[in-house]
Design a protein around this motif. Structure first.
Motif, PDB file in Angstrom:
ATOM      1  N   SER A 258      26.924   4.742  40.993  1.00  8.11           N
ATOM      2  CA  SER A 258      25.412   5.029  41.496  1.00  8.11           C
ATOM      3  C   SER A 258      25.610   3.992  42.727  1.00  8.11           C
ATOM      4  CB  SER A 258      24.179   4.738  40.894  1.00  8.11           C
ATOM      5  OG  SER A 258      24.473   5.821  39.668  1.00  8.11           O
ATOM      6  N   TYR A 259      25.093   4.656  43.949  1.00  5.30           N
ATOM      7  CA  TYR A 259      24.874   3.693  45.190  1.00  5.30           C
ATOM      8  C   TYR A 259      23.382   3.300  44.980  1.00  5.30           C
ATOM      9  CZ  TYR A 259      25.313   2.039  49.769  1.00  5.30           C
ATOM     10  OH  TYR A 259      25.512   1.233  50.853  1.00  5.30           O
ATOM     11  N   VAL A 260      23.183   2.151  45.261  1.00  5.47           N
ATOM     12  CA  VAL A 260      21.937   1.364  45.354  1.00  5.47           C
ATOM     13  C   VAL A 260      21.697   0.583  46.737  1.00  5.47           C
ATOM     14  CG1 VAL A 260      21.627   1.195  42.722  1.00  5.47           C
ATOM     15  CG2 VAL A 260      22.666  -0.715  44.152  1.00  5.47           C
ATOM     16  N   PHE A 261      20.430   0.387  47.073  1.00  6.07           N
ATOM     17  CA  PHE A 261      20.190   0.028  48.521  1.00  6.07           C
ATOM     18  C   PHE A 261      19.732  -1.647  47.944  1.00  6.07           C
ATOM     19  CE2 PHE A 261      19.103   4.431  49.843  1.00  6.07           C
ATOM     20  CZ  PHE A 261      20.315   4.326  50.436  1.00  6.07           C
ATOM     21  N   GLU A 262      19.522  -2.295  48.914  1.00  5.50           N
ATOM     22  CA  GLU A 262      19.212  -3.671  48.666  1.00  5.50           C
ATOM     23  C   GLU A 262      17.624  -3.625  48.325  1.00  5.50           C
ATOM     24  OE1 GLU A 262      18.962  -8.267  51.147  1.00  5.50           O
ATOM     25  OE2 GLU A 262      19.681  -6.320  51.926  1.00  5.50           O
ATOM     26  N   SER A 263      17.229  -4.290  47.425  1.00  2.87           N
ATOM     27  CA  SER A 263      15.730  -4.360  47.181  1.00  2.87           C
ATOM     28  C   SER A 263      15.468  -2.951  46.041  1.00  2.87           C
ATOM     29  CB  SER A 263      14.683  -4.478  48.139  1.00  2.87           C
ATOM     30  OG  SER A 263      14.923  -5.524  48.860  1.00  2.87           O
ATOM     31  N   THR A 264      16.709  -2.238  45.792  1.00  2.00           N
ATOM     32  CA  THR A 264      16.184  -1.046  44.959  1.00  2.00           C
ATOM     33  C   THR A 264      16.026  -1.518  43.418  1.00  2.00           C
ATOM     34  OG1 THR A 264      17.427   0.513  46.486  1.00  2.00           O
ATOM     35  CG2 THR A 264      17.164   1.081  43.942  1.00  2.00           C
ATOM     36  N   PRO A 265      14.922  -1.298  42.766  1.00  2.00           N
ATOM     37  CA  PRO A 265      14.741  -1.449  41.212  1.00  2.00           C
ATOM     38  C   PRO A 265      16.084  -1.100  40.491  1.00  2.00           C
ATOM     39  CG  PRO A 265      12.923  -0.719  42.097  1.00  2.00           C
ATOM     40  CD  PRO A 265      13.835  -0.509  43.129  1.00  2.00           C
ATOM     41  N   ILE A 266      16.823  -2.083  40.074  1.00  2.00           N
ATOM     42  CA  ILE A 266      18.159  -1.700  39.467  1.00  2.00           C
ATOM     43  C   ILE A 266      17.944  -1.571  37.831  1.00  2.00           C
ATOM     44  CG2 ILE A 266      19.028  -4.053  39.061  1.00  2.00           C
ATOM     45  CD1 ILE A 266      21.806  -3.012  39.923  1.00  2.00           C
ATOM     46  N   LEU A 267      16.998  -2.541  37.227  1.00  2.00           N
ATOM     47  CA  LEU A 267      16.666  -2.261  35.867  1.00  2.00           C
ATOM     48  C   LEU A 267      15.183  -2.688  35.821  1.00  2.00           C
ATOM     49  CD1 LEU A 267      16.490  -5.123  34.309  1.00  2.00           C
ATOM     50  CD2 LEU A 267      18.908  -5.031  34.695  1.00  2.00           C
ATOM     51  N   SER A 268      14.659  -2.054  34.445  1.00  2.00           N
ATOM     52  CA  SER A 268      13.363  -2.434  33.965  1.00  2.00           C
ATOM     53  C   SER A 268      13.439  -3.271  32.555  1.00  2.00           C
ATOM     54  CB  SER A 268      12.423  -1.054  34.120  1.00  2.00           C
ATOM     55  OG  SER A 268      12.440  -0.610  35.281  1.00  2.00           O
TER      56      SER A 268
ATOM     57  N   LEU B   1      18.265 -13.596  37.263  1.00  2.00           N
ATOM     58  CA  LEU B   1      19.494 -13.655  37.918  1.00  2.00           C
ATOM     59  C   LEU B   1      20.735 -13.529  37.061  1.00  2.00           C
ATOM     60  CD1 LEU B   1      19.082 -16.430  40.786  1.00  2.00           C
ATOM     61  CD2 LEU B   1      19.082 -14.109  41.195  1.00  2.00           C
ATOM     62  N   LYS B   2      20.398 -13.826  35.753  1.00  2.00           N
ATOM     63  CA  LYS B   2      21.424 -13.822  34.729  1.00  2.00           C
ATOM     64  C   LYS B   2      21.689 -12.365  34.489  1.00  2.00           C
ATOM     65  CE  LYS B   2      19.849 -14.248  30.541  1.00  2.00           C
ATOM     66  NZ  LYS B   2      19.292 -14.932  29.371  1.00  2.00           N
ATOM     67  N   TYR B   3      20.669 -11.530  34.555  1.00  2.24           N
ATOM     68  CA  TYR B   3      20.774 -10.041  34.464  1.00  2.24           C
ATOM     69  C   TYR B   3      21.563  -9.277  35.632  1.00  2.24           C
ATOM     70  CZ  TYR B   3      18.386 -10.478  29.972  1.00  2.24           C
ATOM     71  OH  TYR B   3      17.945 -10.894  28.926  1.00  2.24           O
ATOM     72  N   LEU B   4      21.020  -9.767  36.810  1.00  5.39           N
ATOM     73  CA  LEU B   4      21.799  -9.293  38.003  1.00  5.39           C
ATOM     74  C   LEU B   4      23.329  -9.591  37.889  1.00  5.39           C
ATOM     75  CD1 LEU B   4      19.308  -9.973  40.942  1.00  5.39           C
ATOM     76  CD2 LEU B   4      20.335  -7.812  39.996  1.00  5.39           C
ATOM     77  N   SER B   5      23.758 -10.794  37.447  1.00  4.64           N
ATOM     78  CA  SER B   5      25.250 -11.344  37.581  1.00  4.64           C
ATOM     79  C   SER B   5      26.026 -10.240  36.619  1.00  4.64           C
ATOM     80  CB  SER B   5      25.326 -12.688  37.095  1.00  4.64           C
ATOM     81  OG  SER B   5      25.027 -12.700  35.528  1.00  4.64           O
ATOM     82  N   LEU B   6      25.296  -9.412  35.642  1.00  4.08           N
ATOM     83  CA  LEU B   6      26.043  -8.570  34.966  1.00  4.08           C
ATOM     84  C   LEU B   6      26.380  -7.131  35.521  1.00  4.08           C
ATOM     85  CD1 LEU B   6      23.810  -9.007  31.335  1.00  4.08           C
ATOM     86  CD2 LEU B   6      25.994 -10.239  32.353  1.00  4.08           C
ATOM     87  N   PHE B   7      25.972  -6.893  36.960  1.00  2.39           N
ATOM     88  CA  PHE B   7      26.330  -5.980  37.672  1.00  2.39           C
ATOM     89  C   PHE B   7      27.243  -6.578  38.776  1.00  2.39           C
ATOM     90  CE2 PHE B   7      22.144  -4.867  35.798  1.00  2.39           C
ATOM     91  CZ  PHE B   7      22.194  -3.519  35.620  1.00  2.39           C
ATOM     92  N   SER B   8      28.001  -5.705  38.920  1.00  2.98           N
ATOM     93  CA  SER B   8      29.189  -5.829  39.822  1.00  2.98           C
ATOM     94  C   SER B   8      28.958  -4.610  41.065  1.00  2.98           C
ATOM     95  CB  SER B   8      30.645  -5.519  39.187  1.00  2.98           C
ATOM     96  OG  SER B   8      31.584  -5.816  40.477  1.00  2.98           O
TER      97      SER B   8
END
Length: 452
Positions: A244-254, A266-273
């Motif tokens: 999927s393509y996401v924009f900056e500041s797009t909610p990526i997970l809840s 930030l720990k969970y954001l680091s799990l996304f490449s």
């Protein structure tokens, strides 16, 4: 960066293997010069094996230019051919060819040969040795190896350029992603029966974590995410999935949490490449899309055989997905507590991405549409029974709208025979009879094969 992502980057990097071979060539240069300068092999050899300075210089100098010319000519020719070939079928083919081990090893041998000749030519010194043995002998052997490698590379390129081999390699890549992503990584944490989950979604406040940059989601570390969610006592829902393509500041997970513990987002954001382009490291749909592009472009180039070959390879990948995944979108921890909720993906989703675009571009091509039905019937023999309905409905939708395009009676017979076989394989014989009755009501000829 995860090990899988690092491995993929190294494998697809054109410079990694050649650098290793160049380093080996440095060792050979050091060994050859040490043997001739320190141990004076050339001076101690009998006359027939000793090579004087002028001949050694001529040999090494000539081979330096020859090796560079051979390397430049070979890859310039291949890149021109592949530019044309990738434009005809898929622009992603060139990356696959460059990332193949055979291509990288050939480039490594050519590059290492050139560096060996160049460095030996640079360090030749008449004052240090009048006669040489190791330097010219190794130069001759390496030159012979380069010629042999050149012949092998032409053979490798010709074989790889064959459409059957190309689509087969793409299929193998897709199957490996299916195994690593669905079977090995995610399925051990998926739950088949949601009623067995101990921890339902909490009614507490929902928190969201937004992406810090825009791009394609290339990879998600699901295993670490489940483990970290277990430690923090939270339930995560992914808002987007791989590819999927996401924009900056797009909610990526809840996520929902049961306690007041602060969560390190930030720990969970680091799990996304998240990168600028899609990658086939974990993206099954992207790997299937390569075969879809080949099929669609083949249809546009009036090449039904290539399109048919790609369709059958896609069918094998889809059948593997059906057998190896339970399509649950819930991941649990070792205590059977719900930890991650995925985007819903069922067999219909992959079936559409595999054949939906091809069906659209083949809407006026009865022969290709018939091949799609034949592949569906073949797939049905090895699918998980839960997906029979999905593949039958797709086959019916594919069959609808083609009646007015039959030019010959044989077209009509082959088309309905394929649909009949699909009905038998998926146990939808009654639905097939109803389909024929509906076609009769609207005044279309249905002298077709009945399911046996």
């Amino acid at each position: 960066m995860s090990n899988r992502e690092l491995s993929h980057i190294i494998q697809s990097n054109l410079w990694y293997t050649p650098v290793i071979y160049v380093f080996i060539s440095f060792l050979l240069v050091g060994a050859a010069l040490t043997a001739d300068y320190q141990y004076e092999l050339g001076k101690n050899m009998i006359t027939i094996y000793a090579v004087d300075y002028s001949l050694t210089q001529a040999i090494v100098g000539t081979l330096t230019a020859a090796t560079l010319t051979l390397t430049t000519f070979t890859f310039n020719l291949v890149l021109v051919v592949f530019t044309t070939f990738s434009g005809q079928f898929s622009p992603r083919m060139l990356k696959n060819f460059i990332a193949s081990k055979a291509t990288q090893r050939v480039l490594g041998i050519f590059t290492a040969s050139f560096f060996y000749m160049l460095l030996c030519y640079l360090f030749l010194n008449k004052d240090l040795a009048q006669y040489y043995f190791a330097v010219p002998v190794l130069a001759t052997i390496i030159a012979a190896l380069s010629i042999g490698t050149f012949v092998f590379f032409i053979h490798h390129a010709v074989n790889w350029l064959q459409v059957n081999q190309m689509t087969y390699d793409m299929k193998k890549e897709a199957l490996s992603i299916v195994k690593s992503t669905l079977e090995d990584e995610m399925d051990p944490y998926k739950v088949k029966d949601i009623s067995t989950i101990k921890g339902p979604i909490s009614e507490s406040k929902e928190f969201t974590i937004t992406a810090r940059k825009s791009g394609y989601i290339q990879l998600v570390d699901y295993i670490t995410m489940v483990n970290e969610a277990q430690k923090d006592g939270i339930v995560i829902r992914l808002e987007y999935t791989i590819g999927s393509y996401v924009f900056e500041s797009t909610p990526i997970l809840s996520y929902w949490k049961k306690n007041a513990k602060e969560i390190d987002e930030l720990k969970y954001l680091s799990l996304f490449s998240i990168k600028r382009r899609q990658s086939e490291v974990q993206d099954i749909e992207f790997s299937i899309n390569k075969l879809v592009e080949v099929a669609i472009r083949s249809i546009g180039n009036y090449d039904p055989k290539t399109a048919t070959n790609a369709i059958y390879q896609i069918g094998e990948v889809l059948a593997s997905i059906s057998r190896k995944s339970n399509f649950s979108n819930y991941l649990i921890d070792e205590n059977n507590n719900l930890r991650v909720i995925l985007q819903e993906r069922d067999f219909n989703h992959y079936l559409y991405h595999g054949f939906g675009y091809i069906r659209h571009y083949a809407k006026e091509n009865v022969i290709v549409a018939t091949e799609i039905l034949k592949v569906l019937a073949l797939m049905a023999k090895s699918l998980n029974p839960r997906d029979y309905k999905a593949i039958w409905e797709f086959g019916v939708f594919t069959a609808s709208g083609f009646e007015n395009l039959f030019l010959f009676k044989l077209d009509h017979q082959q088309f309905h025979h394929a649909l009949s076989n699909l009905a038998v394989s998926t146990k939808h014989e009654k639905e097939y009879e109803e389909f024929l009755k509906q076609r009769k009501k609207i005044g279309l000829n249905t002298n077709s094969t009945k399911p046996e």
